[in-house]
Structures are given as structure tokens and as C-alpha cells.
Design a protein around this motif. Sequence first.
Motif, mmCIF file in Angstrom:
data_model
loop_
_atom_site.group_PDB
_atom_site.id
_atom_site.type_symbol
_atom_site.label_atom_id
_atom_site.label_comp_id
_atom_site.label_asym_id
_atom_site.label_seq_id
_atom_site.Cartn_x
_atom_site.Cartn_y
_atom_site.Cartn_z
ATOM 1 N N ARG A 4 0.764 -1.301 -0.005
ATOM 2 C CA ARG A 4 -0.071 -0.035 0.032
ATOM 3 C C ARG A 4 0.652 1.318 0.040
ATOM 4 O O ARG A 4 1.893 1.300 0.605
ATOM 5 N N PHE A 6 1.498 5.199 0.898
ATOM 6 C CA PHE A 6 1.000 5.981 2.074
ATOM 7 C C PHE A 6 0.859 7.555 1.698
ATOM 8 O O PHE A 6 2.117 7.969 1.586
ATOM 9 N N MET A 171 -5.853 16.470 2.164
ATOM 10 C CA MET A 171 -4.420 16.703 3.013
ATOM 11 C C MET A 171 -4.260 15.395 3.876
ATOM 12 O O MET A 171 -2.918 15.374 4.267
ATOM 13 N N THR A 172 -5.373 14.843 4.320
ATOM 14 C CA THR A 172 -4.889 13.511 5.228
ATOM 15 C C THR A 172 -4.094 12.713 4.510
ATOM 16 O O THR A 172 -4.433 12.420 3.369
ATOM 17 N N VAL A 173 -2.961 12.222 5.003
ATOM 18 C CA VAL A 173 -2.343 10.946 4.527
ATOM 19 C C VAL A 173 -3.017 9.755 4.990
ATOM 20 O O VAL A 173 -3.032 9.632 6.099
ATOM 21 N N GLN A 174 -2.828 8.748 4.165
ATOM 22 C CA GLN A 174 -3.368 7.481 4.263
ATOM 23 C C GLN A 174 -2.931 6.348 3.649
ATOM 24 O O GLN A 174 -2.385 6.552 2.716
ATOM 25 N N ASP A 175 -3.281 5.234 4.189
ATOM 26 C CA ASP A 175 -2.600 4.019 3.263
ATOM 27 C C ASP A 175 -3.703 3.850 2.080
ATOM 28 O O ASP A 175 -4.833 3.705 2.404
ATOM 29 N N LEU A 355 -15.314 17.568 12.830
ATOM 30 C CA LEU A 355 -15.588 16.644 12.161
ATOM 31 C C LEU A 355 -16.968 16.113 12.667
ATOM 32 O O LEU A 355 -16.982 16.039 14.030
ATOM 33 N N GLU B 279 5.003 10.328 9.976
ATOM 34 C CA GLU B 279 4.933 9.402 8.753
ATOM 35 C C GLU B 279 5.758 8.187 9.024
ATOM 36 O O GLU B 279 5.256 7.002 8.675
ATOM 37 N N ALA B 282 3.585 6.055 10.814
ATOM 38 C CA ALA B 282 2.557 5.168 9.905
ATOM 39 C C ALA B 282 3.013 4.354 8.734
ATOM 40 O O ALA B 282 2.354 3.175 8.601
ATOM 41 N N HIS B 291 -3.730 -0.639 8.970
ATOM 42 C CA HIS B 291 -4.082 0.721 8.487
ATOM 43 C C HIS B 291 -3.487 1.740 8.723
ATOM 44 O O HIS B 291 -3.403 1.706 10.277
ATOM 45 N N ALA B 292 -3.639 3.001 8.069
ATOM 46 C CA ALA B 292 -2.688 4.252 9.004
ATOM 47 C C ALA B 292 -3.219 5.335 8.363
ATOM 48 O O ALA B 292 -3.378 5.681 7.058
ATOM 49 N N THR B 293 -3.569 6.528 9.106
ATOM 50 C CA THR B 293 -3.888 7.801 8.617
ATOM 51 C C THR B 293 -2.833 8.865 9.437
ATOM 52 O O THR B 293 -2.646 8.517 10.636
ATOM 53 N N LYS B 294 -2.802 9.953 8.811
ATOM 54 C CA LYS B 294 -1.949 10.904 9.505
ATOM 55 C C LYS B 294 -2.391 12.228 9.099
ATOM 56 O O LYS B 294 -2.537 12.750 7.910
ATOM 57 N N LYS B 295 -2.493 13.182 9.996
ATOM 58 C CA LYS B 295 -2.889 14.706 9.665
ATOM 59 C C LYS B 295 -1.911 15.546 10.541
ATOM 60 O O LYS B 295 -1.510 15.270 11.560
ATOM 61 N N GLY B 296 -1.774 16.573 9.927
ATOM 62 C CA GLY B 296 -0.666 17.410 10.641
ATOM 63 C C GLY B 296 -1.246 18.915 10.971
ATOM 64 O O GLY B 296 -2.237 19.154 10.158
ATOM 65 N N THR B 321 -11.574 9.858 10.116
ATOM 66 C CA THR B 321 -10.257 10.102 10.948
ATOM 67 C C THR B 321 -10.190 10.827 12.079
ATOM 68 O O THR B 321 -9.119 11.490 12.408
#
Lengths: 367, 424
Positions: A4, A6, A171-175, A355, B279, B282, B291-296, B321
Motif C-alpha cells: 500500500r 502512504f 490533506m490527510t495522508v492515508q494508506d 468533524l 509519517e 504510519a 492501516h494508517a492515517t496521518k494529519k498534521g 479520521t
Amino acid sequence: MSERYFIDNSRLIIEAAARAGAEVFIGYPITPANLLYLYASQRFPVVLPAPDEITTLQWMAGYAAAGKLPVTATSYPGLALMIESIGMSHMMELPMVIILVQRLGPATGTATGGATGDISLLHGINSGGYPIPTLCISDPRDAWELSAKAVHLADRLRCPVILLASKETVMTVQDVDPAVMTAVEPVTRRFYTGEGPYRPYAPESDGVPPLLPVGDARHQVRITASTHDQNAALQHSTPEALANSRRLAEKVEKNIGDYTLFDWDDDAAETVVVAYDVTAAAAREAVALLLAKGEKASLFIPKTLFPVPPRYFEILGRYKKIVIAEENLHGQYREILFGKGCRDGVRGVNAVGRLITPEEIAAEVRS
Amino acid sequence: MNGKFLSTENLPFCKGCGHHIVSQNLEKALSSVEGLSPLDVIVVTDIGCIGIIDKQFTTHTVHGLHGRSVALAAGIAMAIEDPKKKVIALLGDGGATIGLQHLMEAAQRNINMTVIVHNNMLYGMTGGQPSGLTPRGFKTPIMPDGKPNIGYDLCKVLHATGAPSVRRLLALGDLTADLAAALKTPGFAFVEAMEICPSYGVKFNPNRKLDDIAKEAGIELGHWEGPAREPYRPATHVAPASLFAAEKPITASQKASLTERYAVVLSGSAGEGVQSAAEFLAQAAISCDLHATKKGSYPVTVGVGFSTAEILLSPRPIHFTGISVPDAVIATSQEGLNKVRGLVEKMTKGTLYLDASLEAPATKATIVKHDFRGPLGGRSAVLVALTMLLDRAGIMPTDALLTVLKDSSLGKKIDFAKLRQTAG
């Protein structure tokens, strides 16, 4: 073993748009759309930094008139400056894609805050009520597929198309499973190839007139944003000119079957949860939460927001209760679908500056 | 006159309007350019009296918005690769006023186009209001005593901006040579043609001649040449690489023991690697098939203040998220702690990993105080804390993080032995 990426959806949007054949990115910086500008600078054949958003749209219109397919990305303050020129491009029938990344308003608001507050504005973006096709992403698959679709649609319908997103969804980073990156067919431009004389606004049977770029060596091309007939001759309000203006709405409405895009998890329930953009993720988890407790709710995620596809009313009409979750003050899409008064059983879950959680949506389903 | 470029001499302007003179001279100037055919020319018109001339041109025509014709024409000129094509923007002094920046941008880039401003010193289509170019003392219906301030000197502005060719002339007599010279200029050429509006200008300024008005207002006529420059062509990436060319997918090669969703918040100071650490975490999780999510989150001035990252990890796909209460918080600096204090105070379980230098906030979370900033300094503090977190939390092997770090650009900079030692 799985593989996957990221990544953020901005990367998927730009890559898909480029693969679909968008050639020019014209940018003016604005948070939270800057990643799109950055990636476009690495990926697009031509990238131009414009000095403001009005220039951005005018340059895009110029490129589109010359036969290119331009893209930009902005947020509400930039969109506000672009609107007159979007209207111009719509009237001129120029293909382009405007990626709108919603952020927390009103006004300058919070540049790094999320929201889905521009729905009403997009609904009425053109004076006179002429819709502009608007596709909204809610996950990585949408970011990929709808971005490519927006490019194809702009060419197919010869008009601006808005690809809607929000701070959270770009903007959210995800797999991300690489499988979402399905093959993208590059657009084959729909240019006029006849012997002439070229009538720039004479439609084919689908209501869309084929474009011929200005500068063509065989035929004269006229383009105008003023009320005009099929030859682009300015008219005050002749029947032919008014029919041409009406066609601008008709062409996007009559072809809606080609881009009625939604996810519908019909669980034969009496209640449906409706959500788009970032809230679709919360809605998805809300429905799963309910199911885990033996409670049923269907899920409906509209991707084509405008024009509102008639099919939506067929689907939603089956449910006794409709819970529409969206991150704006009074439920903008709910008001567009059902009016301010709403019908019985239509409920909203709304939040500003945060949210909406799956639990809130589930609670409204149960109430 | 049935010209090559103008189909008729019956132009849609008031009797006595200078637009007749400029348009007819433009026809002659275009005809003087050897080998130029109407389909080599794209005329872009503004809103205003001059904008109603489209129908008479045998060229390509584009009629857009008030004030935006120069930007629209610039877009066309940048898109068209054939240098033989002539893009001409026709606008009035009103359009030039509202669209001043477009003129400067086109001049500064030296876009291959000709701009003709028909300066009749007021807005003729809407009742004769003064524009930015109306000279001092010139009377208009809404300023019958005359405009109190001077008009913009567009020629000086554009010359200073770098336009290679700038002209101001009176719309009287034969202008063929001037307009032809502008058309033949490689790059951006600008012409300001001064006129007097017969409907409002003459009425409110009776017996004043155009040249007297110019002289009295100190408006200089002439031709100003700028430094020779190549016309602007946008740079083209011939075959841009995919955004995924250098983006390698992460292969799941290890196993995690995490069974439920796990939320971590990292909070430290800008420049101390908080976002990168998030990062790395993650990526390590994905390498363990999570599974992973990241917000700054950081201030708009990205180089100072706090830097906070939210990471969600889960054995199942993550849709929502948001984090209401995290399972773990790492705070490595005062400004980082200040940013997450409210969140930490809401925690009724979980763990706060707090640098030893910081005073513990009120919380029911387990507090682990440690000298994270210790021997490796602030830039590694979050990595030290994450190493400790993974050692203790049992969500995935710590080695997964260390492997990601070793393969990263920091791989050769980090003293891994010291990192492990500092993490306890």
C-alpha cells in the motif's frame, strides 16, 4: 503480503487528471489547496503561476479557447474571485476543471480548518440557475476516478466542471491500495472536423456543440460570453439566443445519465444515511456501528452533487427516514434536495469547525 | 470599405468617435503585415463601446468580460505555439483601469500580443463616468467640475514593467505605421490611443481639442522602447514523470498485534521532526499490515511554534479520521504540550509520554516522564518517545519503526544504538 502507498488524495487527483489528458495547470496559492498546486508543478506538461484568481480563470479560458484542457485548484476565497470568469467560461462553453477544496468559513475563516460549506454557493453559482457539473470526492478511489471523470466530462460537455473536495479529503495522508489506481483513458478531444462554415454554438444531438480552437487555419471561430445565437452573434433576447442559453442547462441535464455517480448500500432498511465529502467516512462507520448492534440503515453517498441527478429522488423516495450529515450550518445539500421546510422524516446532522462523528449520525438514525 | 480584416466601414460607434479611426487604421495596419490572413488573427474584445466591434472582424473573435480581455488574450497567446498568429486585445480606458494588473502581467512576461487601449477618457457605455485614465480637470457627467486627480500614466507603468514597445498617440489621421509597428513587435506591444467621446466628453468639455487636453494634463505622446527580450513561452515538461515514479508502495512484511483502532498524537516544536516522525510511525504500521492515517497541524508560519500530528492505526480500513480521545500522546516541548493540553486533560486512560523538562498537566492518563530530548537533542525527541511507546504498547514490533528509519533519509544520521539506549 499486501502493498500500500502512504499518500494524500491530492497526489491521486493530480496524477489522474494528468493521465486523463489535462495539459495545463494554472495556480494561485491558497490553503488547503496547495498540495494540488505542488504536485501539478511536478506532473503537468505546463504549469503557470498566475498573479491572482481572476487571472487564473482568464488564462484558463484562453488556454481552453485555444484547444487545451486547463485545471486549477482553489478554496472559497479564490473561488469567490473566480466566479464571474467561471460564468464567462460556462457561457463561452470552454472545457476546464476547477478543483475546489473547501475550508472553514465564513470569509477568510480558518484556512486549515475543514468544512463542506460551499454547497449552496455552487448550486447557485451561475446567474439564472444554470448548473455546473460538480463531482465530489469522499475517498481515495473517488480522488482517482472522479478527477479523471472531471477531465473527460469537461471535454464531453464542453463546459467547466468542478471537482469538489475539502481540507480533510485532500490533506490527510492515508494508506491506499494501489488497486484504486485503475487504468485511465486519456481524453480524445471532441473537436469540430466538418467542412464548415463552423457555427460555434450549433449543437449536436446531445446538445453539445463541438469546439474548434481559436486560431484554426480553416474556419473562423467566434466565442462570446454575451447572449448570442448559434453563430456567436450578440443578440438582446431573440428566441434563438434564449434557446441557446437554455441549452447550456439542457446539455448538462440531458446527459446526466453519463455522470450520475453515487455509492448506495441498500440494506432494505427504512432509514438511509446520506453524506458526501469527508462526512461520508463518518457515515460509513455509523452504518457499520448500527449494523454491529443489529440495527439497519442504508448508506447513500452522492458523488455527482450538481445538477442533482433525478435518480437520487427515486432512491431517497424509498425511505421513511433520511438522515443527511454535512459539515455546514443548516444542511446545505439537504435544503437543496428537500427545501427549507423539508418533508417528514428528513433530518440533518450538522457541525461547524469539527468533524461529525459516526456516533452522532448513529444517534440521529436511532432518534 | 470592405477590408480584408474588417468586413464593413459601417462600424457600430457614435458619429465622431475615435474608435472609427483606430479600427480603420487597424485594418490598414493588419493588411500591411505581409502574408497575414484573417485566420491568423485572434481579436479579443473587452466590455465597453469598443467591445461591440467583433461582428465586423473577419478574424477569430473572442468577447469576454469587462476588464479581463488582456488576461484572456494572454491565455490564448501563451497557448498558441505558432508565432505567426497575432493576438490582439481591444479595450477601453475603463477596461484598462479595472484590469490594470493583467496589463502589467502581460508586459512583464513579454507575452506575444498587441494591446490597444482606446482611451476616450471616460466610460462611454454607462453614462460617462470617469476612469482611472481620465486626466485631471476633464469634466464628466458625475464630476462636472472636473476630475480632481491625475490619471494613470499607463505607458510609463508598462514601460517600467518591461514592455518592449509602448506608444501613446492621438486617434487622429493616419495611424497605420504606428499600429503596424506594434503588430510587428515580437512580444508585448502596447498602444494607448487618446480619443474624446463625442457623447459625453465633447458635451462636458466643449471647445476643448484632444491635443490641448493632453498638453494641459501633461500627457506625453510618443514611443518608448524597452530592452529587447524574447517573447515569453511557457516552459513545457515534455514527458513529466508519474507522481508515483518515485513513490514506492510499502510492503507488509511484519505482523502487528494491534486488534483495535489506536490513536496517537505527537506534539512538539516546529523543526523538531514531528511530522516526519508521524509519517515514519504510519509507514512502520503499514509495513506490519496495519492501516494508517496521518494529519498534521501547525501555525501558518510553519517555522515557529508547535507542530502536532495525529496518527490513527487500525487492523481494519480507516474511514473516519477524527480522534476524540487518543490512546497515547507524546509531548516533547512546552509549546507542543500547550497545544494538546485540552486533549490530555480529557484522557481518562491511555498514556502521556512527557519530556522530563515539562510539568505534568492534570490528567487521568498514565504519565511516563522521560528525558526524551536527552543526549540526542530536540530533533530526535519524538523518535525516542515513539521507540519507547512501541516497546511498551505492544501494538507492533519496535523494529518496524527502526527499519523504516534506517531506510529513510535519516538512516545514516541517526545513532541507532544511542536511540535505543535513550528510549530505555
